[in-house]
Design a protein around this motif. Structure first.
Motif, PDB file in Angstrom:
ATOM      1  N   ASP A  47      21.936 -10.355  -4.998  1.00 28.12           N
ATOM      2  CA  ASP A  47      21.469 -11.049  -6.195  1.00 28.12           C
ATOM      3  C   ASP A  47      20.566 -12.203  -5.743  1.00 28.12           C
ATOM      4  O   ASP A  47      20.972 -13.361  -5.730  1.00 28.12           O
ATOM      5  CB  ASP A  47      22.648 -11.553  -7.025  1.00 28.12           C
ATOM      6  N   ILE A  48      19.366 -11.845  -5.370  1.00 35.06           N
ATOM      7  CA  ILE A  48      18.436 -12.803  -4.770  1.00 35.06           C
ATOM      8  C   ILE A  48      18.136 -13.963  -5.710  1.00 35.06           C
ATOM      9  O   ILE A  48      18.122 -15.123  -5.286  1.00 35.06           O
ATOM     10  CB  ILE A  48      17.145 -12.088  -4.317  1.00 35.06           C
ATOM     11  N   ASP A  49      17.919 -13.692  -6.982  1.00 33.86           N
ATOM     12  CA  ASP A  49      17.565 -14.766  -7.920  1.00 33.86           C
ATOM     13  C   ASP A  49      18.701 -15.771  -8.073  1.00 33.86           C
ATOM     14  O   ASP A  49      18.470 -16.981  -8.093  1.00 33.86           O
ATOM     15  CB  ASP A  49      17.151 -14.194  -9.272  1.00 33.86           C
ATOM     16  N   VAL A  55      20.478 -22.069  -3.840  1.00 33.35           N
ATOM     17  CA  VAL A  55      19.802 -22.784  -2.755  1.00 33.35           C
ATOM     18  C   VAL A  55      19.002 -23.950  -3.318  1.00 33.35           C
ATOM     19  O   VAL A  55      19.100 -25.082  -2.829  1.00 33.35           O
ATOM     20  CB  VAL A  55      18.904 -21.830  -1.930  1.00 33.35           C
ATOM     21  N   ALA A  56      18.218 -23.710  -4.350  1.00 34.51           N
ATOM     22  CA  ALA A  56      17.390 -24.769  -4.946  1.00 34.51           C
ATOM     23  C   ALA A  56      18.256 -25.922  -5.439  1.00 34.51           C
ATOM     24  O   ALA A  56      17.963 -27.092  -5.179  1.00 34.51           O
ATOM     25  CB  ALA A  56      16.552 -24.207  -6.092  1.00 34.51           C
ATOM     26  N   GLY A  57      19.326 -25.601  -6.148  1.00 33.48           N
ATOM     27  CA  GLY A  57      20.208 -26.640  -6.669  1.00 33.48           C
ATOM     28  C   GLY A  57      20.943 -27.396  -5.588  1.00 33.48           C
ATOM     29  O   GLY A  57      21.065 -28.632  -5.649  1.00 33.48           O
ATOM     30  N   GLU A  75      13.803 -32.510  -6.322  1.00 30.41           N
ATOM     31  CA  GLU A  75      13.710 -31.300  -7.152  1.00 30.41           C
ATOM     32  C   GLU A  75      12.639 -30.364  -6.605  1.00 30.41           C
ATOM     33  O   GLU A  75      12.852 -29.146  -6.506  1.00 30.41           O
ATOM     34  CB  GLU A  75      13.397 -31.682  -8.601  1.00 30.41           C
ATOM     35  N   ASP A  76      11.490 -30.928  -6.240  1.00 35.36           N
ATOM     36  CA  ASP A  76      10.383 -30.115  -5.729  1.00 35.36           C
ATOM     37  C   ASP A  76      10.758 -29.421  -4.421  1.00 35.36           C
ATOM     38  O   ASP A  76      10.454 -28.233  -4.232  1.00 35.36           O
ATOM     39  CB  ASP A  76       9.139 -30.973  -5.525  1.00 35.36           C
ATOM     40  N   ILE A  77      11.419 -30.153  -3.529  1.00 39.56           N
ATOM     41  CA  ILE A  77      11.847 -29.557  -2.259  1.00 39.56           C
ATOM     42  C   ILE A  77      12.883 -28.469  -2.522  1.00 39.56           C
ATOM     43  O   ILE A  77      12.830 -27.388  -1.914  1.00 39.56           O
ATOM     44  CB  ILE A  77      12.392 -30.630  -1.294  1.00 39.56           C
ATOM     45  N   GLY A  78      13.820 -28.732  -3.422  1.00 40.19           N
ATOM     46  CA  GLY A  78      14.820 -27.729  -3.760  1.00 40.19           C
ATOM     47  C   GLY A  78      14.180 -26.452  -4.291  1.00 40.19           C
ATOM     48  O   GLY A  78      14.540 -25.347  -3.874  1.00 40.19           O
ATOM     49  N   GLN A  79      13.226 -26.598  -5.207  1.00 37.07           N
ATOM     50  CA  GLN A  79      12.541 -25.426  -5.760  1.00 37.07           C
ATOM     51  C   GLN A  79      11.776 -24.670  -4.676  1.00 37.07           C
ATOM     52  O   GLN A  79      11.791 -23.435  -4.636  1.00 37.07           O
ATOM     53  CB  GLN A  79      11.601 -25.844  -6.895  1.00 37.07           C
ATOM     54  N   ALA A  84      11.335 -20.067  -1.030  1.00 41.44           N
ATOM     55  CA  ALA A  84      11.208 -19.581   0.349  1.00 41.44           C
ATOM     56  C   ALA A  84      12.378 -18.659   0.697  1.00 41.44           C
ATOM     57  O   ALA A  84      12.195 -17.621   1.350  1.00 41.44           O
ATOM     58  CB  ALA A  84      11.139 -20.756   1.319  1.00 41.44           C
ATOM     59  N   TYR A  85      13.577 -19.020   0.255  1.00 45.22           N
ATOM     60  CA  TYR A  85      14.750 -18.190   0.485  1.00 45.22           C
ATOM     61  C   TYR A  85      14.567 -16.826  -0.187  1.00 45.22           C
ATOM     62  O   TYR A  85      14.786 -15.776   0.423  1.00 45.22           O
ATOM     63  CB  TYR A  85      16.010 -18.882  -0.048  1.00 45.22           C
TER      64      TYR A  85
END
Length: 166
Positions: A47-49, A55-57, A75-79, A84-85
């Motif tokens: 479940d990649i999404d 990962v982003a959160g 937030e920008d780095i997390g996104q 990237a993941y």
């Protein structure tokens, strides 16, 4: 999906106790939804999404705790880390190659993040990529060397923050 063996890290002394606490805390949190399965095997995400959103959160939450809570750069780095993941996972799935998943993930995430402008942050592409792998390993209950109690309990705090209204 086929499972790929990854040699587990052996726990010694105080680290073994910390590891045992981490596994005990995590036993109900994972529910088999992470990238990993067990202490010594990995698989490409099913479940990649959902994993990319995690990962982003988690990256944003880590940066909020470590540096400046609520900063847009976090937030920008997390996104960027989540994207990237996801890109790395999709590439590995397309190739059908489940060898050296962790090594490939960290290098792919770091490579993608090299294009990100980290000038307004206190971290780098490789620091974020390594933290992503550490978070995923902890989420799976894998042994991770040299992590703090805050690292071990971060997922529980993050999940609790999602349940608490703003």
């Amino acid at each position: 999906a086929a499972l790929v063996s990854v040699a587990p890290i052996r726990a010694h002394g105080a680290f073994a106790v910390t590891r045992a606490r981490a596994v005990a805390r995590r036993s109900d949190a994972c529910d088999g939804r992470s990238l990993f399965s067990g202490d010594s095997s990995t698989r490409i995400s099913q479940d990649i999404d959902a994993d990319a959103a995690f990962v982003a959160g988690m990256v944003r939450f880590w940066l909020d705790e470590e540096w400046q809570f609520g900063a847009q750069i976090n937030e920008d780095i997390g996104q960027a880390a989540g994207k990237a993941y996801a890109d790395a996972q999709r590439a590995m799935a397309a190739e059908g190659d489940e060898e050296e998943v962790l090594q490939r993930l960290v290098m792919s995430i770091a490579g993608d993040l090299m294009a990100f402008d980290f000038s307004d942050s206190f971290v780098s592409a490789f620091e974020v990529a390594n933290k992503v792998i550490e978070m995923l390993m902890l989420r799976a209950g894998s042994e991770v060397c040299c992590v703090s109690e805050e690292d071990i309990t971060r997922e529980a705090r993050y999940l609790a923050s999602l349940e608490t209204p703003p």
